[in-house]
Motif scaffolding. Sequence first.
Motif, PDB file in Angstrom:
ATOM      1  N   SER A 135      -9.244 -26.299  24.952  1.00 34.61           N
ATOM      2  CA  SER A 135     -10.386 -25.916  24.106  1.00 34.61           C
ATOM      3  C   SER A 135     -11.557 -26.872  24.342  1.00 34.61           C
ATOM      4  CB  SER A 135      -9.986 -25.962  22.628  1.00 34.61           C
ATOM      5  OG  SER A 135      -8.894 -25.127  22.405  1.00 34.61           O
ATOM      6  N   SER A 364      -9.191 -19.817  22.648  1.00 33.35           N
ATOM      7  CA  SER A 364      -8.276 -19.379  21.584  1.00 33.35           C
ATOM      8  C   SER A 364      -9.063 -18.680  20.468  1.00 33.35           C
ATOM      9  CB  SER A 364      -7.527 -20.583  21.008  1.00 33.35           C
ATOM     10  OG  SER A 364      -8.416 -21.359  20.234  1.00 33.35           O
ATOM     11  N   GLU A 366      -9.081 -19.329  17.394  1.00 35.98           N
ATOM     12  CA  GLU A 366      -9.725 -20.297  16.484  1.00 35.98           C
ATOM     13  C   GLU A 366     -11.104 -20.681  17.046  1.00 35.98           C
ATOM     14  OE1 GLU A 366      -6.549 -20.656  17.565  1.00 35.98           O
ATOM     15  OE2 GLU A 366      -5.564 -20.141  15.678  1.00 35.98           O
TER      16      GLU A 366
HETATM   17  C1  LIG Z   1      -2.150 -16.135  29.172  1.00 34.43           C
HETATM   18  C2  LIG Z   1      -2.966 -17.332  29.526  1.00 34.43           C
HETATM   19  C3  LIG Z   1      -3.558 -17.438  30.775  1.00 34.43           C
HETATM   20  C4  LIG Z   1      -4.299 -18.572  31.117  1.00 34.43           C
HETATM   21  N1  LIG Z   1      -4.804 -18.675  32.379  1.00 34.43           N
HETATM   22  C5  LIG Z   1      -5.525 -19.762  32.717  1.00 34.43           C
HETATM   23  C6  LIG Z   1      -6.027 -19.902  34.049  1.00 34.43           C
HETATM   24  O1  LIG Z   1      -5.779 -19.068  34.933  1.00 34.43           O
HETATM   25  N2  LIG Z   1      -6.761 -21.002  34.348  1.00 34.43           N
HETATM   26  C7  LIG Z   1      -7.061 -21.967  33.421  1.00 34.43           C
HETATM   27  O2  LIG Z   1      -7.775 -22.896  33.751  1.00 34.43           O
HETATM   28  N3  LIG Z   1      -6.561 -21.884  32.153  1.00 34.43           N
HETATM   29  C8  LIG Z   1      -5.805 -20.808  31.791  1.00 34.43           C
HETATM   30  N4  LIG Z   1      -5.279 -20.717  30.527  1.00 34.43           N
HETATM   31  C9  LIG Z   1      -5.468 -21.832  29.590  1.00 34.43           C
HETATM   32  C10 LIG Z   1      -6.347 -21.514  28.385  1.00 34.43           C
HETATM   33  O3  LIG Z   1      -7.699 -21.435  28.737  1.00 34.43           O
HETATM   34  C11 LIG Z   1      -6.070 -22.616  27.346  1.00 34.43           C
HETATM   35  O4  LIG Z   1      -4.705 -22.493  26.965  1.00 34.43           O
HETATM   36  C12 LIG Z   1      -6.947 -22.485  26.125  1.00 34.43           C
HETATM   37  O5  LIG Z   1      -8.291 -22.764  26.435  1.00 34.43           O
HETATM   38  C13 LIG Z   1      -6.470 -23.432  24.986  1.00 34.43           C
HETATM   39  O6  LIG Z   1      -6.332 -24.721  25.458  1.00 34.43           O
HETATM   40  P1  LIG Z   1      -4.986 -25.559  25.213  1.00 34.43           P
HETATM   41  O7  LIG Z   1      -3.835 -24.709  25.640  1.00 34.43           O
HETATM   42  O8  LIG Z   1      -5.152 -26.879  25.895  1.00 34.43           O
HETATM   43  O9  LIG Z   1      -4.882 -25.753  23.643  1.00 34.43           O
HETATM   44  P2  LIG Z   1      -5.651 -26.829  22.767  1.00 34.43           P
HETATM   45  O10 LIG Z   1      -7.083 -26.857  23.144  1.00 34.43           O
HETATM   46  O11 LIG Z   1      -4.890 -28.109  22.808  1.00 34.43           O
HETATM   47  O12 LIG Z   1      -5.524 -26.198  21.328  1.00 34.43           O
HETATM   48  C14 LIG Z   1      -4.340 -26.305  20.529  1.00 34.43           C
HETATM   49  C15 LIG Z   1      -4.575 -25.574  19.207  1.00 34.43           C
HETATM   50  O13 LIG Z   1      -5.651 -26.198  18.497  1.00 34.43           O
HETATM   51  C16 LIG Z   1      -6.680 -25.257  18.182  1.00 34.43           C
HETATM   52  N5  LIG Z   1      -7.998 -25.903  18.317  1.00 34.43           N
HETATM   53  C17 LIG Z   1      -8.408 -26.717  19.318  1.00 34.43           C
HETATM   54  N6  LIG Z   1      -9.691 -27.114  19.106  1.00 34.43           N
HETATM   55  C18 LIG Z   1     -10.085 -26.517  17.937  1.00 34.43           C
HETATM   56  C19 LIG Z   1     -11.308 -26.514  17.203  1.00 34.43           C
HETATM   57  N7  LIG Z   1     -12.385 -27.203  17.617  1.00 34.43           N
HETATM   58  N8  LIG Z   1     -11.356 -25.789  16.062  1.00 34.43           N
HETATM   59  C20 LIG Z   1     -10.278 -25.055  15.635  1.00 34.43           C
HETATM   60  N9  LIG Z   1      -9.085 -25.032  16.291  1.00 34.43           N
HETATM   61  C21 LIG Z   1      -9.008 -25.743  17.436  1.00 34.43           C
HETATM   62  C22 LIG Z   1      -6.528 -24.164  19.242  1.00 34.43           C
HETATM   63  O14 LIG Z   1      -7.030 -22.927  18.786  1.00 34.43           O
HETATM   64  C23 LIG Z   1      -5.013 -24.111  19.418  1.00 34.43           C
HETATM   65  O15 LIG Z   1      -4.437 -23.303  18.405  1.00 34.43           O
HETATM   66  C24 LIG Z   1      -4.493 -19.617  30.166  1.00 34.43           C
HETATM   67  C25 LIG Z   1      -3.873 -19.514  28.903  1.00 34.43           C
HETATM   68  C26 LIG Z   1      -3.116 -18.411  28.586  1.00 34.43           C
HETATM   69  C27 LIG Z   1      -2.448 -18.363  27.247  1.00 34.43           C
END
Ligand SMILES: Cc1cc2nc3c(=O)[nH]c(=O)nc-3n(C[C@H](O)[C@H](O)[C@H](O)COP(=O)(O)OP(=O)(O)OC[C@H]3O[C@@H](n4cnc5c(N)ncnc54)[C@H](O)[C@@H]3O)c2cc1C
Length: 385
Positions: A135, A364, A366
């Motif tokens: 995120s 996400s 959120e």
């Molecule tokens: C099916 C799928 C395909 C994907 N494909 C790719 C790809 O090809 N290439 C690539 O680079 N990435 C890819 N991703 C990654 C995706 O972009 C990230 O998973 C996403 O941006 C969330 O980051 P994170 O997993 O690090 O979660 P985090 O950022 O660590 O978030 C964890 C939780 O905290 C919440 N959160 C975080 N910050 C805030 C805020 N400021 N306010 C409120 N809530 C917050 C989030 O909503 C989440 O519920 C993919 C993900 C999925 C699920």
Amino acid sequence: MDVTTPTAPPEYDEFRSRLRAFIAEHAPKPPERRKSGMRTAETTEELDEVKTWLARLTEAGFGPRALVDDEDPWPRRIAIEELEAAHVAYVVGNPLIDSAIVQWGTAEQKERFLPGLRSGQDVWCQLYSEPGAGSDLAGLQTRAELDGDVYRINGQKVWTTWGQWADYGYLLARTDTNEKHGGITAFIIEMDQPGVQVRPLREVTGTSDFNEVFFTDAIIPVADRLGAEGEGWRISTYSLVSERSRQRGDYDEMLTDQLLDLVDVVGADAAEADELVRLYERAHILNLMELRVQSKEEHGQTGAADPAVLKMTFSQLNLEVAEAALRWLDSRSMLVDGDPRAVERGRWQDMFLYARGYTISAGSNEIMRNVIAERGLGMPRERVG
Ligand SMILES: Cc1cc2nc3c(=O)[nH]c(=O)nc-3n(C[C@H](O)[C@H](O)[C@H](O)COP(=O)(O)OP(=O)(O)OC[C@H]3O[C@@H](n4cnc5c(N)ncnc54)[C@H](O)[C@@H]3O)c2cc1C
């Protein structure tokens, strides 16, 4: 504002019937086990079959990716409708970089990369997310250091869909450690080189769609940098917004299709018919919302929060459809592919397991709510606690 065009005008009937005939004659058989979402090929044979089909589809003028530049949105929309209905693949890899190359690429980059990307002959992946930067994407740490006429790349990416099959990656890396957003640069990286190691991850669905990607002195020629140094944040933001709006027309087709299949499985007389109808209504409302955004775009009135509203509405509804399917299938929902009694080879369970992914990928829900609140409704940013 014109929102009165939910179906294609009759002058497109001829295009539609030519495409139907083409699909009937040339498309590969739909896979026996239907999977939900942005799934990768599981074998090289599967990948080769899809690529051969996409080459044919594009050559015949029906490839949805090759129609993205078309001023007229209907051929692309109809192509997606028909391909979805026939359950045949029409995308290979992650094409996110397309609009960035169009907008920021040099003439050489456009000529070299766009044809293969759009015909599905080159497989691309998106190398944005890192273990500590999802995120908060601007927190990414992968380094790109200039060394003569190449950049040397060191660091790690994660959740890279299609990484294991990719010819090229759309990479964000840090060229300046003193500037958070302004220190990020966009690159095109050739994946087949000694400094790039791809490790598939096993997911809850039992498949490997994601990968970890490690860079150890990987090389990128300066000519493969996209835009100027430090412009990566602007370029990636542009990509994400324009890709979300280009996807329009895919979401509601997919949902309507799933719901109709579900009626076949649970039966039209099911006590759950009322809920089914409500879900169907919501899929139709999503369709109208998409058309509204399309109309706003045509009138130059697109709102900053529009793509976020569509993405969030779709992924939430998709999850509810999957949950309803499992409830209605009751104990049959637990049977997975391989058990002869599994309904449609465990397709509904697969949809349920994957559905959370849509609520996270491409930002996400959120984060989408934050975007809607701050940029759509003009609410203040406020820290709780
Ligand atoms: C099916 C799928 C395909 C994907 N494909 C790719 C790809 O090809 N290439 C690539 O680079 N990435 C890819 N991703 C990654 C995706 O972009 C990230 O998973 C996403 O941006 C969330 O980051 P994170 O997993 O690090 O979660 P985090 O950022 O660590 O978030 C964890 C939780 O905290 C919440 N959160 C975080 N910050 C805030 C805020 N400021 N306010 C409120 N809530 C917050 C989030 O909503 C989440 O519920 C993919 C993900 C999925 C699920």
